[in-house]
Design a protein around this motif. Structure first.
Motif, PDB file in Angstrom:
ATOM      1  N   CYS A  17       9.340  10.300 -12.524  1.00 31.19           N
ATOM      2  CA  CYS A  17       9.018  10.981 -11.283  1.00 31.19           C
ATOM      3  C   CYS A  17       8.828   9.968 -10.154  1.00 31.19           C
ATOM      4  N   ALA A  18       9.420  10.245  -8.989  1.00 30.27           N
ATOM      5  CA  ALA A  18       9.350   9.296  -7.885  1.00 30.27           C
ATOM      6  C   ALA A  18       8.125   9.517  -7.002  1.00 30.27           C
ATOM      7  N   ASP A  19       7.407  10.599  -7.232  1.00 25.20           N
ATOM      8  CA  ASP A  19       6.215  10.882  -6.430  1.00 25.20           C
ATOM      9  C   ASP A  19       4.970  10.334  -7.133  1.00 25.20           C
ATOM     10  N   LEU A  20       4.386   9.329  -6.520  1.00 20.71           N
ATOM     11  CA  LEU A  20       3.183   8.708  -7.066  1.00 20.71           C
ATOM     12  C   LEU A  20       2.138   8.637  -5.965  1.00 20.71           C
ATOM     13  N   PHE A  21       0.876   8.681  -6.349  1.00 20.07           N
ATOM     14  CA  PHE A  21      -0.159   8.536  -5.328  1.00 20.07           C
ATOM     15  C   PHE A  21      -1.205   7.510  -5.743  1.00 20.07           C
ATOM     16  N   ILE A  22      -1.980   7.089  -4.761  1.00 20.83           N
ATOM     17  CA  ILE A  22      -2.978   6.042  -4.950  1.00 20.83           C
ATOM     18  C   ILE A  22      -4.371   6.660  -4.950  1.00 20.83           C
ATOM     19  N   ARG A  23      -5.186   6.213  -5.868  1.00 20.44           N
ATOM     20  CA  ARG A  23      -6.562   6.701  -5.921  1.00 20.44           C
ATOM     21  C   ARG A  23      -7.467   5.542  -6.301  1.00 20.44           C
ATOM     22  N   LYS A  24      -8.715   5.593  -5.810  1.00 21.23           N
ATOM     23  CA  LYS A  24      -9.704   4.617  -6.234  1.00 21.23           C
ATOM     24  C   LYS A  24     -10.096   4.910  -7.672  1.00 21.23           C
ATOM     25  N   ASP A  25     -10.184   3.862  -8.473  1.00 25.53           N
ATOM     26  CA  ASP A  25     -10.540   4.045  -9.880  1.00 25.53           C
ATOM     27  C   ASP A  25     -12.061   4.099 -10.008  1.00 25.53           C
ATOM     28  N   PHE A  26     -12.647   5.066  -9.321  1.00 30.02           N
ATOM     29  CA  PHE A  26     -14.110   5.169  -9.282  1.00 30.02           C
ATOM     30  C   PHE A  26     -14.643   5.757 -10.583  1.00 30.02           C
ATOM     31  N   PRO A  27     -15.595   5.062 -11.214  1.00 33.05           N
ATOM     32  CA  PRO A  27     -16.164   5.618 -12.441  1.00 33.05           C
ATOM     33  C   PRO A  27     -17.057   6.816 -12.148  1.00 33.05           C
ATOM     34  N   VAL A  73     -14.273  -1.049  -6.508  1.00 31.80           N
ATOM     35  CA  VAL A  73     -13.434  -0.490  -7.561  1.00 31.80           C
ATOM     36  C   VAL A  73     -11.971  -0.664  -7.174  1.00 31.80           C
ATOM     37  N   PRO A  74     -11.140  -0.985  -8.157  1.00 26.50           N
ATOM     38  CA  PRO A  74      -9.717  -1.202  -7.863  1.00 26.50           C
ATOM     39  C   PRO A  74      -8.985   0.105  -7.595  1.00 26.50           C
ATOM     40  N   LYS A  75      -7.832  -0.014  -6.947  1.00 31.38           N
ATOM     41  CA  LYS A  75      -6.989   1.153  -6.722  1.00 31.38           C
ATOM     42  C   LYS A  75      -6.031   1.288  -7.901  1.00 31.38           C
ATOM     43  N   ILE A  76      -5.711   2.506  -8.243  1.00 36.68           N
ATOM     44  CA  ILE A  76      -4.741   2.740  -9.303  1.00 36.68           C
ATOM     45  C   ILE A  76      -3.651   3.671  -8.799  1.00 36.68           C
ATOM     46  N   THR A  77      -2.501   3.569  -9.438  1.00 32.98           N
ATOM     47  CA  THR A  77      -1.370   4.434  -9.103  1.00 32.98           C
ATOM     48  C   THR A  77      -1.314   5.572 -10.117  1.00 32.98           C
ATOM     49  N   ILE A  78      -1.136   6.797  -9.638  1.00 32.64           N
ATOM     50  CA  ILE A  78      -1.082   7.950 -10.529  1.00 32.64           C
ATOM     51  C   ILE A  78       0.181   8.749 -10.257  1.00 32.64           C
ATOM     52  N   CYS A  79       0.760   9.266 -11.339  1.00 30.04           N
ATOM     53  CA  CYS A  79       1.980  10.060 -11.250  1.00 30.04           C
ATOM     54  C   CYS A  79       1.620  11.514 -10.945  1.00 30.04           C
ATOM     55  N   TYR A  80       2.297  12.106  -9.957  1.00 36.29           N
ATOM     56  CA  TYR A  80       2.046  13.511  -9.613  1.00 36.29           C
ATOM     57  C   TYR A  80       2.406  14.445 -10.768  1.00 36.29           C
ATOM     58  N   ARG A  81       3.479  14.083 -11.472  1.00 38.73           N
ATOM     59  CA  ARG A  81       3.997  15.014 -12.467  1.00 38.73           C
ATOM     60  C   ARG A  81       3.226  14.956 -13.794  1.00 38.73           C
ATOM     61  N   CYS A  82       3.129  13.756 -14.393  1.00 40.13           N
ATOM     62  CA  CYS A  82       2.516  13.701 -15.728  1.00 40.13           C
ATOM     63  C   CYS A  82       1.082  13.182 -15.668  1.00 40.13           C
ATOM     64  N   ALA A  84      -0.100  10.336 -15.386  1.00 40.07           N
ATOM     65  CA  ALA A  84      -0.355   9.052 -16.030  1.00 40.07           C
ATOM     66  C   ALA A  84      -0.986   8.115 -15.004  1.00 40.07           C
ATOM     67  N   GLU A  85      -1.964   7.320 -15.435  1.00 45.74           N
ATOM     68  CA  GLU A  85      -2.645   6.381 -14.540  1.00 45.74           C
ATOM     69  C   GLU A  85      -2.189   4.961 -14.860  1.00 45.74           C
ATOM     70  N   PHE A  86      -1.871   4.214 -13.812  1.00 44.39           N
ATOM     71  CA  PHE A  86      -1.371   2.861 -14.009  1.00 44.39           C
ATOM     72  C   PHE A  86      -2.311   1.861 -13.348  1.00 44.39           C
ATOM     73  N   ARG A  87      -2.952   1.065 -14.196  1.00 43.08           N
ATOM     74  CA  ARG A  87      -3.906   0.059 -13.710  1.00 43.08           C
ATOM     75  C   ARG A  87      -3.289  -1.332 -13.807  1.00 43.08           C
ATOM     76  N   GLY A  88      -3.809  -2.241 -13.006  1.00 40.77           N
ATOM     77  CA  GLY A  88      -3.423  -3.636 -13.124  1.00 40.77           C
ATOM     78  C   GLY A  88      -2.037  -3.958 -12.607  1.00 40.77           C
ATOM     79  N   ILE A  89      -1.485  -3.071 -11.786  1.00 31.98           N
ATOM     80  CA  ILE A  89      -0.190  -3.346 -11.190  1.00 31.98           C
ATOM     81  C   ILE A  89      -0.348  -3.374  -9.681  1.00 31.98           C
ATOM     82  N   PRO A  90       0.530  -4.117  -8.983  1.00 34.01           N
ATOM     83  CA  PRO A  90       0.425  -4.143  -7.518  1.00 34.01           C
ATOM     84  C   PRO A  90       0.613  -2.749  -6.937  1.00 34.01           C
ATOM     85  N   ILE A  91      -0.119  -2.477  -5.849  1.00 37.35           N
ATOM     86  CA  ILE A  91      -0.001  -1.173  -5.204  1.00 37.35           C
ATOM     87  C   ILE A  91       1.235  -1.165  -4.316  1.00 37.35           C
ATOM     88  N   ASN A  92       2.050  -0.162  -4.478  1.00 33.24           N
ATOM     89  CA  ASN A  92       3.221  -0.001  -3.634  1.00 33.24           C
ATOM     90  C   ASN A  92       2.771   0.492  -2.257  1.00 33.24           C
TER      91      ASN A  92
END
Ligand SMILES: [Zn+2]
Length: 109
Positions: A17-27, A73-82, A84-92
């Motif tokens: 999926c090409a639609d991804l969004f950014i969220r704070k990885d707030f506990p 807290v770091p930012k994480i990338t999340i997939c709109y469709r599935c 899935a949360e992606f940590r430890g990667i550069p933010i697009n």
């Protein structure tokens, strides 16, 4: 094998999926714990007029800790469709926060 995780994501590696969004990885649990602890502390201290101001400070401290936590807290990338949360990667830089209009598109799929 090339380490592809160091490049910003263009699309979701799991579902494509090409639609991804950014969220704070707030506990969430930690944030809630701080608020609940401060609330109880306030109620206990505010019951006594002599310690009322300490209770008020407990609330102020909780807000400050939450705000501080939010800054670190770091930012994480999340997939709109599935989702899935992606940590430890550069933010697009082309990705933005969650948008309801895009989220609706994937709500039932
Ligand atoms: Zn996905």
């Amino acid at each position: 094998m090339e380490d592809a995780t160091q490049h910003p994501l263009q699309s979701c590696p799991q579902c494509g999926c090409a639609d991804l969004f950014i969220r704070k990885d707030f506990p969430q649990k930690l944030g809630l714990l701080i608020v609940v602890t401060a609330g109880i502390t306030f109620l206990v201290l505010a019951a006594n007029p002599h310690t009322f101001y300490l209770g008020a400070w407990a609330l102020v401290a909780a807000v400050l800790v939450d705000a501080l936590l939010y800054c670190f807290v770091p930012k994480i990338t999340i997939c709109y469709r599935c989702r899935a949360e992606f940590r430890g990667i550069p933010i697009n830089p082309t990705h933005e926060g969650f948008e309801l209009s895009i989220g609706e598109k994937y709500r039932n799929g």
